[in-house]
Design a protein around this motif. Structure first.
Motif, PDB file in Angstrom:
ATOM      1  N   LEU A 377      14.839  49.967  -2.223  1.00  0.00           N
ATOM      2  CA  LEU A 377      14.233  50.078  -3.556  1.00  0.00           C
ATOM      3  C   LEU A 377      15.360  49.858  -4.544  1.00  0.00           C
ATOM      4  N   ALA A 378      15.303  48.776  -5.285  1.00  0.00           N
ATOM      5  CA  ALA A 378      16.430  48.513  -6.182  1.00  0.00           C
ATOM      6  C   ALA A 378      16.015  47.690  -7.380  1.00  0.00           C
ATOM      7  N   ARG A 379      16.636  47.992  -8.507  1.00  0.00           N
ATOM      8  CA  ARG A 379      16.567  47.084  -9.654  1.00  0.00           C
ATOM      9  C   ARG A 379      17.836  46.260  -9.570  1.00  0.00           C
ATOM     10  N   SER A 380      17.668  44.969  -9.446  1.00  0.00           N
ATOM     11  CA  SER A 380      18.817  44.126  -9.135  1.00  0.00           C
ATOM     12  C   SER A 380      19.116  43.161 -10.268  1.00  0.00           C
ATOM     13  N   SER A 381      20.374  42.823 -10.398  1.00  0.00           N
ATOM     14  CA  SER A 381      20.722  41.777 -11.349  1.00  0.00           C
ATOM     15  C   SER A 381      21.828  40.923 -10.762  1.00  0.00           C
ATOM     16  N   GLY A 382      21.936  39.714 -11.263  1.00  0.00           N
ATOM     17  CA  GLY A 382      22.928  38.802 -10.721  1.00  0.00           C
ATOM     18  C   GLY A 382      22.950  37.517 -11.514  1.00  0.00           C
ATOM     19  N   VAL A 383      23.316  36.442 -10.826  1.00  0.00           N
ATOM     20  CA  VAL A 383      23.386  35.145 -11.504  1.00  0.00           C
ATOM     21  C   VAL A 383      22.752  34.062 -10.634  1.00  0.00           C
ATOM     22  N   LEU A 393      20.372  36.834 -14.201  1.00  0.00           N
ATOM     23  CA  LEU A 393      19.035  37.006 -13.621  1.00  0.00           C
ATOM     24  C   LEU A 393      18.799  38.482 -13.340  1.00  0.00           C
ATOM     25  N   SER A 394      17.540  38.886 -13.374  1.00  0.00           N
ATOM     26  CA  SER A 394      17.233  40.250 -12.932  1.00  0.00           C
ATOM     27  C   SER A 394      15.920  40.257 -12.170  1.00  0.00           C
ATOM     28  N   HIS A 431      13.994  37.809  -1.924  1.00  0.00           N
ATOM     29  CA  HIS A 431      13.369  39.128  -1.813  1.00  0.00           C
ATOM     30  C   HIS A 431      13.064  39.725  -3.184  1.00  0.00           C
ATOM     31  N   TRP A 432      13.604  39.121  -4.236  1.00  0.00           N
ATOM     32  CA  TRP A 432      13.451  39.710  -5.563  1.00  0.00           C
ATOM     33  C   TRP A 432      12.065  39.463  -6.159  1.00  0.00           C
ATOM     34  N   HIS A 433      11.423  40.541  -6.559  1.00  0.00           N
ATOM     35  CA  HIS A 433      10.246  40.416  -7.419  1.00  0.00           C
ATOM     36  C   HIS A 433      10.735  40.310  -8.866  1.00  0.00           C
ATOM     37  N   GLY A 434       9.849  39.821  -9.725  1.00  0.00           N
ATOM     38  CA  GLY A 434      10.155  39.828 -11.162  1.00  0.00           C
ATOM     39  C   GLY A 434      11.153  38.768 -11.590  1.00  0.00           C
ATOM     40  N   LEU A 435      11.641  37.966 -10.637  1.00  0.00           N
ATOM     41  CA  LEU A 435      12.655  36.961 -10.967  1.00  0.00           C
ATOM     42  C   LEU A 435      12.109  35.945 -11.977  1.00  0.00           C
ATOM     43  N   LEU A 436      10.828  35.645 -11.860  1.00  0.00           N
ATOM     44  CA  LEU A 436      10.236  34.623 -12.736  1.00  0.00           C
ATOM     45  C   LEU A 436      10.139  35.090 -14.182  1.00  0.00           C
ATOM     46  N   GLU A 437      10.405  36.384 -14.412  1.00  0.00           N
ATOM     47  CA  GLU A 437      10.426  36.882 -15.796  1.00  0.00           C
ATOM     48  C   GLU A 437      11.753  36.568 -16.486  1.00  0.00           C
ATOM     49  N   SER A 438      12.758  36.150 -15.711  1.00  0.00           N
ATOM     50  CA  SER A 438      14.020  35.699 -16.321  1.00  0.00           C
ATOM     51  C   SER A 438      13.713  34.346 -16.954  1.00  0.00           C
TER      52      SER A 438
END
Ligand SMILES: NC(=O)CC[C@H](N)C(=O)O
Length: 510
Positions: A377-383, A393-394, A431-438
């Motif tokens: 379970l994680a809120r992730s950020s990166g590039v 990206l988040s 695996h990231w959800h929500g990526l398309l909101e970036s």
């Protein structure tokens, strides 16, 4: 102003979540400190909270309406169905055990305490708490174990509004019957009704509402019109209806549309991921469940799943698996998210979710997945890496499956340089959800899709902000509440508590 209210529904999907969000936002706009609460939710559409837990997406949306970050306190019990019979029980944001419909009862006493405690704590901290019921209080077969509807209202002495969807028909009978089937002590807490999704002339409805008042002794505090531009729902997979358009995309900036098909997996999770695509002008997103609907799509999205291995079997049964393989051979774009990403790989070793052991994936990515009991379970950020190298990206992660080996280039990277996701030709996965909101990432991805698909007339809008589009939806909900609800009466209910002396409907056989 201090107090609480519970919004219950005549059915699932009657509009509870959006009415709660609208009430919350309307109160916040008037300067009231308000929090949402849903004691128990059943949904595979969840988000990761700042406190590192998991709650239903609808409560995150309502928190957003209140100007708050999602917290496990807003939805202490979440049931995530992995099949028709069994669900993962998430308590205060943490996955505990898998429960069947019957053994859930054995957890009830503890969950009752959790729910009562969390609501009391929210009521102490916020001036107003707007609670959302679950399903309908008319499901009296479940009353003995209920924690979310009249069970919650009774233990916390909260007045209840019942909302019904007139678009389905029979709303007056639904509203009347929802009170009439309850025991007198529960009836005493039902203070009034709201009619949702009304089309037409309110004058024609008025005599029905007068009669309902005479029959029940309870007023209808609002008739909310059907709002064409409202698409935010976020409740759960109920909103992922096959063939229904996602969102309300504006006409294209260029002269062509881009077409996205999102596979309606039986146990789809985080169906809202694709909403970000539909926020773009000229991007049409549809849920599909048969293989030929993949043919004319410029991009196919394989979304998350609460049951990766069984949904993969469904892909094979329906012929969609074969259509995906052919599509990848032709170099046409596919994006897999979380469970969908896992399915695209070579093997899945699952001793946790399905217990199936090692299963072959679709083989479109050079990827081996294995499941662990412990959930990430994680809120992730990166590039960005393969797409949008270096752009911020988040996203968020909710999965048991881990990447054991990947032979493909990464789609993106965590800030610490760790690779995330895979790219092979036009097959992308993460695996990231929500990526398309970036916003920038989404623009680049859609531009790439249009290029590969040869949709030369499609141009991505330069300035779409998904966060702004979502906020506008919440304001639209608050506008509907302000215009069509008797807010003075609702305020009085919140502050005054249950209306004393309401009549009891006796349905004795004669
Ligand atoms: N959110 C998801 O799609 C989860 C994928 C998969 N069911 C897992 O737990 O790993």
């Amino acid at each position: 102003m201090r107090g609480a209210l519970l919004v219950a529904g005549t059915t699932s999907d009657a509009g509870k979540s959006v009415l709660v969000a609208g009430l919350c936002r309307s109160l916040v706009r008037r300067g009231v400190s308000v929090a949402p609460f849903k004691a128990q939710n059943m949904s595979n559409n969840s988000v990761v909270t700042l406190d590192g837990g998991e709650i239903g997406r609808a409560q995150a949306m309502q928190a957003h309406a209140c100007g708050l970050e999602p917290s496990v306190r807003f939805n202490p019990v979440l049931l995530k169905p992995g099949s028709d019979r069994r669900s993962q029980l998430v308590v205060r944001g943490r996955a505990t055990v898998d429960v069947g419909a019957r053994d859930y009862v054995t957890h009830r006493r503890r969950l009752r305490e959790v729910v009562a405690e969390d609501l009391a704590a929210l009521r102490a901290e916020f001036d107003v708490v707007i609670c959302e019921g679950a399903g309908s209080p008319a499901e009296i077969n479940l009353r003995a174990t209920d924690l979310a509807n009249m069970g919650l209202a009774r233990m916390s002495d909260v007045p209840v509004l019942v909302v019904g969807d007139i678009d389905r028909g029979g709303v007056l009978a639904h509203l009347f019957g929802t009170v009439a089937v309850l025991e007198p002590e529960d009836q005493a807490l039902i203070a009034g009704f709201v009619v949702n999704k009304f089309r037409g002339d309110p004058v024609l409805l008025a005599p029905g509402l007068d009669r309902l008042r005479a029959l029940t002794g309870r007023p209808t505090l609002g008739v909310i019109p059907f709002a064409e531009n409202l698409w935010l729902d976020a409740e759960d997979s109920l909103s992922a209806v096959v063939d229904a358009p996602v969102g309300r995309p504006a006409p294209p900036v260029g002269d062509r549309w881009l077409r996205v098909a999102s596979i309606r997996l039986p146990r789809v999770s985080n169906a809202t991921d694709v909403e970000a695509l539909a926020c773009e002008p000229g991007v049409s997103v549809r849920w599909v469940s048969d293989p030929e609907r993949l043919l004319d799509a410029d991009l196919v999205v394989l979304p998350g799943s609460k049951a990766t291995v069984s949904d993969l079997q469904w892909l094979r049964r329906t012929g969609i698996a074969q259509a995906l393989v052919e599509r990848a051979d032709e170099g046409r774009p596919i994006l897999g998210v979380c469970g969908g990403y896992q399915m695209l790989g070579a093997t899945i070793d699952d001793g946790v979710e399905s217990g199936a052991g090692i299963v072959a994936g679709l083989g479109l990515l050079d990827l081996d997945i294995s499941f662990e009991a412990d959930k990430v379970l994680a809120r992730s950020s990166g590039v960005g890496d393969a797409i949008g190298a270096g752009i911020p990206l988040s996203g968020y992660e909710i999965h048991h499956g881990r990447v054991r080996r990947s032979g493909d280039a990464p789609l993106l990277r965590h800030h610490d340089g760790r690779a995330e996701g895979s790219v092979r030709g036009a097959v992308w996965g993460t695996h990231w959800h929500g990526l398309l909101e970036s916003d920038e990432f989404r623009r680049l991805l859609l531009t790439e899709v249009a290029r590969i698909a040869g949709r030369d007339g499609f141009a991505v809008a330069p300035d779409t902000s998904v966060a702004a589009v979502r906020l506008a939806q919440l304001d639209l909900l608050a506008d509907l509440v302000d215009e069509h609800l008797d807010t003075a009466a609702v305020d009085a209910l919140i502050t005054g508590g249950p209306t004393p002396g309401l009549p009891v409907i006796n349905s004795a056989l004669g």
